[in-house]
Motif scaffolding. Structure first.
Motif, PDB file in Angstrom:
ATOM      1  N   SER A  67      39.046  21.688  39.399  1.00 30.48           N
ATOM      2  CA  SER A  67      37.975  22.088  38.485  1.00 30.48           C
ATOM      3  C   SER A  67      38.305  23.348  37.703  1.00 30.48           C
ATOM      4  CB  SER A  67      36.662  22.300  39.260  1.00 30.48           C
ATOM      5  OG  SER A  67      36.201  21.080  39.787  1.00 30.48           O
ATOM      6  N   GLY A  68      39.482  23.928  37.935  1.00 27.75           N
ATOM      7  CA  GLY A  68      39.877  25.095  37.164  1.00 27.75           C
ATOM      8  C   GLY A  68      40.227  26.286  38.024  1.00 27.75           C
ATOM      9  N   LEU A  69      40.192  27.452  37.396  1.00 25.86           N
ATOM     10  CA  LEU A  69      40.558  28.710  38.042  1.00 25.86           C
ATOM     11  C   LEU A  69      39.370  29.644  38.114  1.00 25.86           C
ATOM     12  CD1 LEU A  69      42.741  30.771  39.094  1.00 25.86           C
ATOM     13  CD2 LEU A  69      42.947  31.513  36.696  1.00 25.86           C
ATOM     14  N   TRP A  70      39.173  30.229  39.287  1.00 28.92           N
ATOM     15  CA  TRP A  70      38.265  31.351  39.488  1.00 28.92           C
ATOM     16  C   TRP A  70      39.120  32.499  40.009  1.00 28.92           C
ATOM     17  CZ3 TRP A  70      37.114  26.360  40.280  1.00 28.92           C
ATOM     18  CH2 TRP A  70      35.881  25.866  39.840  1.00 28.92           C
ATOM     19  N   ILE A  71      39.076  33.638  39.357  1.00 29.29           N
ATOM     20  CA  ILE A  71      39.854  34.790  39.808  1.00 29.29           C
ATOM     21  C   ILE A  71      39.010  36.043  39.608  1.00 29.29           C
ATOM     22  CG2 ILE A  71      41.052  35.007  37.568  1.00 29.29           C
ATOM     23  CD1 ILE A  71      43.521  35.995  39.199  1.00 29.29           C
ATOM     24  N   ASN A  72      39.013  36.909  40.605  1.00 23.78           N
ATOM     25  CA  ASN A  72      38.156  38.095  40.540  1.00 23.78           C
ATOM     26  C   ASN A  72      38.887  39.332  41.027  1.00 23.78           C
ATOM     27  OD1 ASN A  72      37.281  36.625  43.336  1.00 23.78           O
ATOM     28  ND2 ASN A  72      37.205  38.844  43.591  1.00 23.78           N
ATOM     29  N   SER A  73      38.420  40.481  40.552  1.00 19.09           N
ATOM     30  CA  SER A  73      38.789  41.745  41.182  1.00 19.09           C
ATOM     31  C   SER A  73      37.766  42.015  42.276  1.00 19.09           C
ATOM     32  CB  SER A  73      38.814  42.888  40.162  1.00 19.09           C
ATOM     33  OG  SER A  73      37.508  43.173  39.694  1.00 19.09           O
ATOM     34  N   THR A  74      38.146  42.804  43.244  1.00 15.06           N
ATOM     35  CA  THR A  74      37.227  43.028  44.364  1.00 15.06           C
ATOM     36  C   THR A  74      37.335  44.438  44.913  1.00 15.06           C
ATOM     37  OG1 THR A  74      36.620  42.342  46.606  1.00 15.06           O
ATOM     38  CG2 THR A  74      38.916  42.056  45.992  1.00 15.06           C
ATOM     39  N   GLN A  75      36.167  44.969  45.289  1.00 18.03           N
ATOM     40  CA  GLN A  75      36.075  46.226  46.029  1.00 18.03           C
ATOM     41  C   GLN A  75      35.245  46.036  47.292  1.00 18.03           C
ATOM     42  OE1 GLN A  75      34.753  46.086  42.705  1.00 18.03           O
ATOM     43  NE2 GLN A  75      36.759  46.448  41.790  1.00 18.03           N
ATOM     44  N   VAL A  76      35.112  44.789  47.736  1.00 21.24           N
ATOM     45  CA  VAL A  76      34.270  44.498  48.901  1.00 21.24           C
ATOM     46  C   VAL A  76      34.789  45.205  50.147  1.00 21.24           C
ATOM     47  CG1 VAL A  76      33.484  42.670  50.451  1.00 21.24           C
ATOM     48  CG2 VAL A  76      33.389  42.335  47.989  1.00 21.24           C
ATOM     49  N   ASP A  77      36.104  45.271  50.295  1.00 19.47           N
ATOM     50  CA  ASP A  77      36.692  45.964  51.446  1.00 19.47           C
ATOM     51  C   ASP A  77      36.982  47.424  51.151  1.00 19.47           C
ATOM     52  OD1 ASP A  77      36.771  44.061  53.466  1.00 19.47           O
ATOM     53  OD2 ASP A  77      38.619  43.172  52.721  1.00 19.47           O
ATOM     54  N   MET A  78      37.442  47.681  49.924  1.00 18.82           N
ATOM     55  CA  MET A  78      37.857  49.040  49.595  1.00 18.82           C
ATOM     56  C   MET A  78      37.994  49.183  48.087  1.00 18.82           C
ATOM     57  SD  MET A  78      41.896  48.884  50.666  1.00 18.82           S
ATOM     58  CE  MET A  78      43.092  47.984  49.660  1.00 18.82           C
ATOM     59  N   PHE A  79      37.953  50.423  47.623  1.00 18.66           N
ATOM     60  CA  PHE A  79      38.266  50.770  46.243  1.00 18.66           C
ATOM     61  C   PHE A  79      39.625  51.451  46.278  1.00 18.66           C
ATOM     62  CE2 PHE A  79      38.482  53.663  42.686  1.00 18.66           C
ATOM     63  CZ  PHE A  79      37.894  52.967  41.626  1.00 18.66           C
ATOM     64  N   SER A  80      40.603  50.850  45.605  1.00 16.72           N
ATOM     65  CA  SER A  80      41.947  51.407  45.676  1.00 16.72           C
ATOM     66  C   SER A  80      42.653  51.212  44.344  1.00 16.72           C
ATOM     67  CB  SER A  80      42.723  50.771  46.836  1.00 16.72           C
ATOM     68  OG  SER A  80      43.969  51.416  47.028  1.00 16.72           O
ATOM     69  N   ALA A  81      43.950  50.941  44.386  1.00 17.87           N
ATOM     70  CA  ALA A  81      44.773  50.851  43.180  1.00 17.87           C
ATOM     71  C   ALA A  81      44.087  50.020  42.102  1.00 17.87           C
ATOM     72  CB  ALA A  81      46.124  50.241  43.541  1.00 17.87           C
ATOM     73  N   PRO A  82      43.897  50.590  40.898  1.00 17.73           N
ATOM     74  CA  PRO A  82      43.105  49.906  39.877  1.00 17.73           C
ATOM     75  C   PRO A  82      43.851  48.742  39.234  1.00 17.73           C
ATOM     76  CG  PRO A  82      43.981  51.972  39.023  1.00 17.73           C
ATOM     77  CD  PRO A  82      44.350  51.926  40.471  1.00 17.73           C
ATOM     78  N   TYR A  83      43.096  47.695  38.892  1.00 16.92           N
ATOM     79  CA  TYR A  83      43.696  46.521  38.253  1.00 16.92           C
ATOM     80  C   TYR A  83      42.603  45.701  37.597  1.00 16.92           C
ATOM     81  CZ  TYR A  83      41.897  43.607  42.063  1.00 16.92           C
ATOM     82  OH  TYR A  83      41.071  42.950  42.950  1.00 16.92           O
TER      83      TYR A  83
END
Length: 396
Positions: A155-171
């Motif tokens: 059905s395609g691509l789902w891609i996310n950034s996440t800080q659920v565990d931690m806030f670290s190296a930015p992207y």
């Protein structure tokens, strides 16, 4: 995939898979190929070597493993007890100012990246042990790293950034659609990286304790408050005042939850009685009940706010979790809020999430597990993806 901690079920991998896939199902315009290109660009300004890992579950077989740079799947070998070293799944990443392109297969998993040194992965009899840096003895505790989650399927691509565990190296992450247009999310505002840590240091009540530094004193990350409470960095009663006020309010008033945006007539009605919030449907039948939650349940969206993948308790719990983290339950008896105007306005709130959202270029983030309630999450999707991207951003 993470066997060390039960929270994977509600962390951002699940937010992509369980939440994203139940909330955003699209019919692809064309058949999605077995692999698509993933372009990784290093704009970090750092001179350290970068290492990339593509780890996940092969959706065709259900096997756990990793993908090499060409997108070929490799199943993990059997693990042990105590855990045994995993095969080296690292891919040499781009140097500063450069890009590489690898192939991503039909996975539900994570793309890790680390600076300066490789990550340590081990295998138990239950599968892969992923980094858990809230544990001071974790071998990755002093490594600067981060990850994104994605699901690529028919059905395609789902891609996310996440800080659920931690806030670290930015992207940031992105996807290119069949018509050539691109969608991106996850970039910080200029100064947002340092601004977040400065703001967290200035937040009274133990929030500064979430920041982890390396042996040389450099900032590595801030742990999510879930782990702050778990490890004693944040007081266990950090949310109690707000919880008590919510329970008091809905002892005399009704909390109305409309969990599905496409089903406005599906409503549930919550009232507190005997320290329990009971939810009834439109016919007056009790459909589920919640005991008075605590900070770990709120920050982790688990425990007393467990959210099974069903059509009643799970959606109600997700809405409650979002309302507690955003501190909107006292100002709006109709949840979830349709806008973010009331988010994080109470003195008692998830200040970690508040400070992250305030510094995102588009305002969107996965700062807690169900930050997708109301579509405030840092997720991009396309049913006919031509290419995915991860951009390693500057540390400023």
């Amino acid at each position: 995939m993470r066997v060390k901690h039960k929270l994977l079920a509600v962390l951002a991998a699940a937010a992509t898979v369980a939440a994203g896939l139940t909330a955003i199902i699209a019919v692809p315009a064309e058949a999605v190929p077995n692999t698509i290109p993933l372009k990784i660009t290093n704009n970090s300004g750092r001179g350290d070597p970068v290492y990339i890992y593509n780890l996940g579950t092969n959706l065709a077989t259900g096997q756990q493993g990793w993908a090499d740079g060409g997108g070929t799947f490799h199943a993990w070998p059997a693990g042990g007890n105590p855990p045994t070293p995993a095969p080296d799944a690292s891919i040499a990443g781009p140097s500063n100012g450069q890009s590489i392109t690898i192939q991503m297969p039909k996975f539900s998993g994570r793309v890790y990246f680390s600076y300066g040194q490789k990550l340590v992965f081990k295998l138990t009899t239950g599968g892969l042990v992923q980094p858990a840096v809230q544990n001071p003895s974790d071998p990755n505790r002093n490594t600067l790293f981060n990850w994104t989650e994605y699901t690529l399927n028919d059905s395609g691509l789902w891609i996310n950034s996440t800080q659920v565990d931690m806030f670290s190296a930015p992207y940031a992450v992105g996807v290119q659609a069949g018509d050539g247009s691109t969608k991106t999310t996850g970039h910080l505002k200029p100064g947002g990286y340092n601004g977040f840590f400065d703001a967290l240091r200035g937040q009274p009540g133990g929030w500064a304790n979430l920041i982890q530094t390396g042996p040389d004193g450099s900032v590595l990350r801030a742990l999510a408050p879930t782990y702050g409470v778990e490890t004693g960095l944040l007081p266990a009663n950090v949310m109690d005042d707000y919880i008590n006020r919510v329970w008091s309010k809905y002892s005399n008033e009704t909390l109305t939850v409309t969990p599905f945006t496409d089903q406005p007539n599906t409503k549930y009605f919550g009232r507190v009685s005997g320290n329990v919030m009971n939810f009834t449907n439109s016919s007056g039948s009790v459909v589920t009940s919640f005991q008075k939650p605590n900070a770990p349940s709120i920050f982790g969206c688990a425990g007393l706010l467990d959210a099974p993948n069903d059509l009643v308790r799970g959606p109600i719990s997700r809405t409650l979790c979002a309302g507690f983290n955003r501190s909107t339950l006292l100002v709006n008896p109709n949840q979830p809020d349709s806008s973010n105007a009331n988010f994080y306005q109470d003195v008692v709130t998830n200040h970690y999430a508040r400070k992250i959202h305030a510094r995102m270029a588009d305002g969107k983030a996965y700062a807690f597990a169900f930050d997708d309630v109301g579509a405030h999450e840092s997720l991009v999707h396309d049913g006919n993806p031509q290419q995915a991207s991860i951009t390693l951003d500057p540390f400023n």
